[in-house]
Enzyme design. Structure first.
Site, mmCIF file in Angstrom:
data_model
loop_
_atom_site.group_PDB
_atom_site.id
_atom_site.type_symbol
_atom_site.label_atom_id
_atom_site.label_comp_id
_atom_site.label_asym_id
_atom_site.label_seq_id
_atom_site.Cartn_x
_atom_site.Cartn_y
_atom_site.Cartn_z
ATOM 1 N N HIS A 121 0.866 -1.182 0.000
ATOM 2 C CA HIS A 121 0.000 0.000 0.000
ATOM 3 C C HIS A 121 0.899 1.227 0.000
ATOM 4 O O HIS A 121 1.755 1.393 0.869
ATOM 5 C CB HIS A 121 -0.908 0.017 1.231
ATOM 6 C CG HIS A 121 -1.877 1.167 1.220
ATOM 7 N ND1 HIS A 121 -3.139 1.083 0.663
ATOM 8 C CD2 HIS A 121 -1.750 2.447 1.663
ATOM 9 C CE1 HIS A 121 -3.750 2.250 0.783
ATOM 10 N NE2 HIS A 121 -2.934 3.087 1.377
ATOM 11 N N CYS A 122 0.698 2.092 -0.994
ATOM 12 C CA CYS A 122 1.542 3.279 -1.149
ATOM 13 C C CYS A 122 0.757 4.529 -0.766
ATOM 14 O O CYS A 122 -0.227 4.868 -1.432
ATOM 15 C CB CYS A 122 2.034 3.395 -2.583
ATOM 16 S SG CYS A 122 3.038 4.864 -2.890
ATOM 17 N N PRO A 123 1.163 5.235 0.296
ATOM 18 C CA PRO A 123 0.441 6.456 0.684
ATOM 19 C C PRO A 123 0.574 7.572 -0.347
ATOM 20 O O PRO A 123 -0.289 8.444 -0.428
ATOM 21 C CB PRO A 123 1.091 6.851 2.019
ATOM 22 C CG PRO A 123 2.444 6.219 1.988
ATOM 23 C CD PRO A 123 2.284 4.947 1.222
#
Length: 259
Positions: A121-123
Site C-alpha cells: 500500500h503506497c500512501p
C-alpha cells in the site's frame, strides 16, 4: 470510481501534486522563461511539461484504479455452492472483509479489502499497488524520476551559467532553486529505487509482500517477458509507456486456489 477515503493518503497525494507542480513552476518561470534563450527554453519547457503531464496522469490512474479488489461479502454458502468445487478443493475466506481469497491475494488494512497480487500500500498514491494498477504506479515512478533528473540538469546548467557570467540572483530565486535541487535529488533517488524494485518484482514473478513474507511459491513460474506482458498488456506497443492505455491482461482468473 475507486477512491480510498484515508486522510493520511489524501494528504500525501496532495503533497505529491504540489511538489510536482512546484517543480514545473520553478523550471518554467524561474529558469527557462527569464533565460532569454528562446530555443533552449522552448525545447526544455515542452519536454519538462510533457513529463509532468504524464507523471500526474499516471498518478491519477494509479490512485483511481481498482488495484484488484476481491468482492466483499463473497464468502457466503450460496456463492460457494455456485462455484461447483471439485472434491478436495478448499477455499479460505478472509475474516476481515468476509471475502473468498484467491491465490496471491492479501488483505490491506487501509483499503479494508483483499487485493489480488498486492505488492504494497503506497500512501503517495493513496492506494494499493496490485494486479490492475501496477503499470500506472511503475509509470508514475519512471516519469517522476525523469522529471527529477531533468530538473537537476537544468539547475546545474543555471548555476554554471551564473558562475561563468557572474550574474546576480535574488535571495528568493536562489531559495527556490536550492529547494528544487534538493527535492529533485531526493525524488530521483526514491523513485529510481522504487522503479527498480517494481521491475525486479515483475522479473522474479513475486510481489513485494510475497518476498517480505517469504511465502512458498505455489504458482507456475513464468518468463520475464510473460510477466511484463501481464502487467503492461499485450502485445508490446508504445501503449506500455502511456497511462491512458489500459493493459489487456486477458480473461479474469476464476477462484480456484487460495492462501
Amino acid at each position: 470510481m475507486w477512491f480510498i477515503r484515508d486522510g493520511c493518503g489524501i494528504v500525501f497525494a496532495i503533497v505529491t501534486w504540489f511538489l510536482v507542480l512546484y517543480a514545473e513552476f520553478v523550471v518554467l518561470f524561474v529558469m527557462l522563461i527569464p533565460s532569454g534563450d528562446y530555443m533552449y527554453s522552448t525545447i526544455n519547457g515542452i519536454v519538462f511539461s510533457v513529463l509532468v503531464f504524464l507523471a500526474l496522469a499516471s498518478h491519477c490512474r494509479a490512485m483511481l484504479t481498482d488495484p484488484g479488489a476481491v468482492p466483499k461479502g463473497s464468502a457466503t454458502k450460496e456463492f460457494i455452492a455456485s462455484l461447483q468445487l471439485t472434491s478436495g478443493q478448499v477455499l479460505y475466506s478472509c475474516p476481515k472483509c468476509c471475502s473468498i481469497k484467491p491465490d496471491r491475494a492479501h488483505h490491506c488494512r487501509v483499503c479494508k479489502r483483499c487485493i489480488r497480487k498486492m505488492d504494497h500500500h503506497c500512501p503517495w498514491i493513496n492506494n494499493c499497488v496490485g494486479e490492475k494498477n501496477q503499470k500506472y504506479f511503475i509509470l508514475f515512478t519512471m516519469y517522476v524520476a525523469l522529471i527529477s533528473l531533468h530538473a537537476l540538469i537544468l539547475v546545474g546548467f543555471h548555476f554554471l551559467h551564473c558562475f561563468e557570467e557572474d550574474c546576480s540572483s535574488s535571495p528568493t530565486t536562489m531559495t527556490l532553486l536550492i529547494f528544487l535541487g534538493l527535492e529533485a535529488l531526493l525524488f530521483l533517488i526514491f523513485t529510481s529505487a522504487m522503479f527498480r524494485i517494481q521491475m525486479l518484482s515483475i522479473c522474479t514473478g513475486e510481489t513485494g509482500i510475497e518476498q517480505l513474507k517469504k511465502e512458498d511459491r505455489r504458482w507456475a513460474k513464468k518468463t520475464t517477458w510473460v510477466n511484463l506482458k501481464a502487467v503492461f498488456g499485450h502485445p508490446f506497443s508504445l501503449g506500455w509507456a502511456s497511462p491512458f492505455v489500459t493493459p489487456n491482461q486477458g480473461k479474469a482468473v476464476r477462484y480456484q486456489h487460495v492462501i
